[in-house]
Design a protein around this motif. Structure first.
Motif, short mmCIF file in Angstrom:
data_model
loop_
_atom_site.label_atom_id
_atom_site.label_comp_id
_atom_site.label_asym_id
_atom_site.label_seq_id
_atom_site.Cartn_x
_atom_site.Cartn_y
_atom_site.Cartn_z
N GLY A 1 24.64 -40.31 -7.17
CA GLY A 1 24.68 -41.74 -7.40
C GLY A 1 26.09 -42.25 -7.62
O GLY A 1 27.05 -41.47 -7.67
N VAL A 2 26.21 -43.56 -7.72
CA VAL A 2 27.49 -44.23 -7.98
C VAL A 2 27.40 -44.87 -9.36
O VAL A 2 26.49 -45.67 -9.62
CB VAL A 2 27.78 -45.30 -6.92
CG1 VAL A 2 29.04 -46.08 -7.27
CG2 VAL A 2 27.91 -44.66 -5.53
N VAL A 3 28.33 -44.51 -10.24
CA VAL A 3 28.36 -45.08 -11.59
C VAL A 3 29.72 -45.74 -11.78
O VAL A 3 30.73 -45.05 -11.96
CB VAL A 3 28.13 -44.01 -12.67
CG1 VAL A 3 28.15 -44.66 -14.05
CG2 VAL A 3 26.82 -43.27 -12.44
N PRO A 4 29.80 -47.07 -11.74
CA PRO A 4 31.08 -47.76 -11.96
C PRO A 4 31.65 -47.45 -13.34
O PRO A 4 30.92 -47.23 -14.30
CB PRO A 4 30.72 -49.24 -11.82
CG PRO A 4 29.45 -49.26 -11.02
CD PRO A 4 28.71 -48.01 -11.43
N LEU A 5 32.97 -47.45 -13.41
CA LEU A 5 33.64 -47.14 -14.66
C LEU A 5 33.64 -48.35 -15.60
O LEU A 5 33.95 -49.46 -15.19
CB LEU A 5 35.08 -46.72 -14.38
CG LEU A 5 35.24 -45.50 -13.47
CD1 LEU A 5 36.71 -45.20 -13.24
CD2 LEU A 5 34.53 -44.28 -14.05
N ALA A 6 33.29 -48.12 -16.84
CA ALA A 6 33.27 -49.18 -17.84
C ALA A 6 34.52 -49.13 -18.70
O ALA A 6 35.23 -48.11 -18.73
CB ALA A 6 32.02 -49.04 -18.72
N VAL A 7 34.78 -50.20 -19.39
CA VAL A 7 35.89 -50.25 -20.35
C VAL A 7 35.32 -50.66 -21.71
O VAL A 7 34.35 -51.42 -21.77
CB VAL A 7 37.00 -51.22 -19.92
CG1 VAL A 7 37.63 -50.76 -18.62
CG2 VAL A 7 36.47 -52.64 -19.77
N PRO A 8 35.89 -50.16 -22.80
CA PRO A 8 35.35 -50.50 -24.12
C PRO A 8 35.65 -51.94 -24.49
O PRO A 8 36.56 -52.58 -23.93
CB PRO A 8 36.09 -49.53 -25.05
CG PRO A 8 37.35 -49.19 -24.32
CD PRO A 8 37.01 -49.22 -22.86
N GLU B 1 25.92 -49.41 -20.36
CA GLU B 1 25.32 -49.35 -19.03
C GLU B 1 25.81 -48.11 -18.29
O GLU B 1 25.05 -47.45 -17.58
CB GLU B 1 25.66 -50.61 -18.24
CG GLU B 1 25.15 -50.62 -16.80
CD GLU B 1 23.63 -50.53 -16.68
OE1 GLU B 1 23.15 -50.22 -15.57
OE2 GLU B 1 22.92 -50.75 -17.69
N MET B 2 27.09 -47.77 -18.43
CA MET B 2 27.61 -46.55 -17.82
C MET B 2 26.87 -45.33 -18.38
O MET B 2 26.48 -44.43 -17.62
CB MET B 2 29.11 -46.43 -18.07
CG MET B 2 29.72 -45.17 -17.48
SD MET B 2 31.55 -45.14 -17.50
CE MET B 2 31.88 -45.09 -19.26
#
Length: 404
Positions: free
Chosen positions: A168-175, A360-361
């Protein structure tokens, strides 16, 4: 959920990093959310790491990022020393359900060699998948080692064999960030380690032509302080002076720095980074490579800072041209984009960053963990004749027949 994950962050930088550290920042954002969801995390990292985890593996006492671009015969042992400790831990602790790996090439290669002695492994692909084509185009995880991409554009450029094993593709999150009471300034910012791929020389030329002051924030070859870099090179540190990023800096970036219109402030973190970023008029990302994740862009948008960059890699998926920033391929176009930046609404930038949330990540990664565990297979075994390394179904060659 009842799950124990060994999170392999690698030996290069602490988690969280002090200043620059793309992969390590992702790990530092992900782990707390996994633990909130009930996942037990064992963190394989380097000595100075301070991220809270349930248990630690710290094979090396000091970060080794300064050696990452050293010649192979000087640096190859670093990643393998780290993985040797990971292997020993896995053999002594059978309760690990899954390894989440972030160490390019060496991670999946070593864990694959362990066969059934290693838990199923998910590796996040943080890099341009044009790298290491000999390895990733031929690697077979036999259903026990799978991959996660960080953007669809990254996955689209992957070798066919790697795409087939990507779960799958998991976009990178930021805090989340603390909003500071800071007025928007006039400067543009490049927030990245100084290297040819990031295009700091392009950014400097563009801002000089556009009449916008530029601040370059990020390390050179792991050195965060400009005075230290100049001193060590002047004192004859040949290993540092020969580093490709150092050569790029002195040959192409330093001649454009005048400490007025263009400044390099070194590596920044914490409040210093927040002040530079939240007061920026825009972020520049004139990438000369297909960047797969670009967390810095999401950080800027979340703070209402528009982005001007090149339309490569993930940037077209993050920056909506004319809404949250501008994209242009050539320097002339980038100059015009910088000069037009005040037409961008900061609120539109903040709204665009909303989907990249840490929880969500984590949710998406837990789904991939479950998917991998449900489908993990034992690697196939071929029968080998006693006293021989030859599979039973492989015939002798004519030359070998004559020597028997």
């Amino acid at each position: 959920m009842s799950l124990t994950v060994l999170m392999n962050a690698g030996p290069w930088l602490p988690v969280p990093p002090q200043g620059y550290g793309g992969i390590e920042n992702v790990v530092a954002t992900l782990v707390p959310e996994l633990r909130k969801a009930g996942v037990r995390v064992v963190l394989a990292t380097v000595g100075p790491s301070t991220l809270e985890a349930d248990e630690y593996i710290r094979p090396l006492t000091e970060p080794r990022f300064s050696s990452i671009a050293a010649p192979y015969n000087q640096s190859s042992g670093i990643a393998h020393a780290h993985m040797q400790a990971v292997v020993a831990y896995l053999r002594d602790n059978p309760g690990i359900d899954l390894v989440h790996d972030h160490l390019e090439v060496v991670g999946p290669a070593v864990l694959s060699a362990m066969g059934e002695a290693a838990p199923p492994t998910l590796q996040t692909l943080h890099w341009d998948l044009g790298k290491h084509a000999d390895f990733y185009s031929a690697f077979d995880g036999y259903g026990r080692i799978g991959f996660a991409a960080v953007s669809q554009s990254q996955l689209d450029r992957a070798p066919a064999a790697l795409r087939a094993q990507t779960l799958g593709v998991v976009p990178l999150a930021v805090p989340p960030h603390q909003a500071l009471d800071i007025e928007r300034g006039e400067h543009a910012i490049v927030l990245a380690r100084i290297t040819r791929d990031k295009g700091q020389d392009v950014a400097a030329r563009v801002c000089l032509r556009a009449g916008v002051p530029l601040i370059l924030a990020g390390p050179v070859a792991g050195v965060n302080d400009p005075e230290e870099l100049n001193r060590r090179v002047a004192d004859g540190d040949t290993a540092l002076a020969s580093h490709p990023d150092v050569r790029f800096y002195f040959d192409h970036v330093a001649p454009l720095i005048d400490d007025d219109r263009v400044r390099w402030v070194g590596g920044v973190s914490g409040t210093a980074k927040e002040r530079l970023l939240q007061s920026a008029r825009l972020m520049l990302t004139p990438n000369q490579w297909a960047e797969p994740g670009a967390t810095g862009v999401v950080e800027a948008l979340a703070r209402g800072v528009p982005v001007v960059g090149t339309p490569r890699g993930v940037l077209p998926a993050l920056v909506e041209h004319g809404v949250t920033g501008f994209l242009a391929e050539e320097e002339d176009g980038l100059v015009h984009c910088v000069q037009s930046i005040d037409s961008i609404d900061p609120q539109a930038c903040r709204a665009a960053a909303a989907p990249w949330q840490p929880q969500e990540m984590a949710r998406q990664y837990i789904e991939l963990y479950e998917k991998l565990l449900a489908g993990a297979q034992a690697p196939p075994r071929r029968s080998v004749q006693s006293g021989s390394a030859r599979p039973q179904d492989e015939p002798l060659t004519t030359a070998e027949e004559s020597s028997c």
